[in-house]
Write an enzyme that holds these catalytic residues in place. Structure first.
Site, mmCIF file in Angstrom:
data_model
loop_
_atom_site.group_PDB
_atom_site.id
_atom_site.type_symbol
_atom_site.label_atom_id
_atom_site.label_comp_id
_atom_site.label_asym_id
_atom_site.label_seq_id
_atom_site.Cartn_x
_atom_site.Cartn_y
_atom_site.Cartn_z
ATOM 1 C CB ALA A 273 63.312 40.146 70.216
ATOM 2 C CB CYS A 274 59.838 44.319 68.699
ATOM 3 S SG CYS A 274 59.580 44.125 66.930
ATOM 4 C CG ASP A 275 54.571 40.288 69.714
ATOM 5 O OD1 ASP A 275 54.616 39.750 68.598
ATOM 6 O OD2 ASP A 275 53.640 40.116 70.503
ATOM 7 C CB VAL B 121 59.623 38.075 70.239
ATOM 8 C CG1 VAL B 121 58.184 37.655 70.077
ATOM 9 C CG2 VAL B 121 60.252 37.455 71.467
#
Length: 69
Positions: free
Chosen positions: A18-20, A49
């Protein structure tokens, strides 16, 4: 400090990275994990995310995103 659960590796069927920020490092990690786990029954996905699927067994993210994950 984030508490991490102990899991049985044979129970893992889906890993989510997950990333942002969109810096690309999480995409590279997901790609590398897909290659390394290609011979297993583990699915690797990359997702923001805020949209982590409920069926994820393991979520990998930056420490700053852990509370949101």
């Amino acid at each position: 400090m984030t508490r991490m659960a102990t899991i049985n590796g044979t129970a893992v069927k889906k890993v989510v990275v997950a990333c942002d920020a969109g810096m690309g490092s999480s995409v590279m990690l997901a790609s590398q994990l897909k290659r390394q786990l290609a011979r297993t029954n583990v699915t690797v996905e990359h997702t923001p995310v805020n949209t982590i699927p409920a069926d994820a067994d393991v979520v990998i993210c930056h420490a700053g995103l852990a509370a949101r994950a």
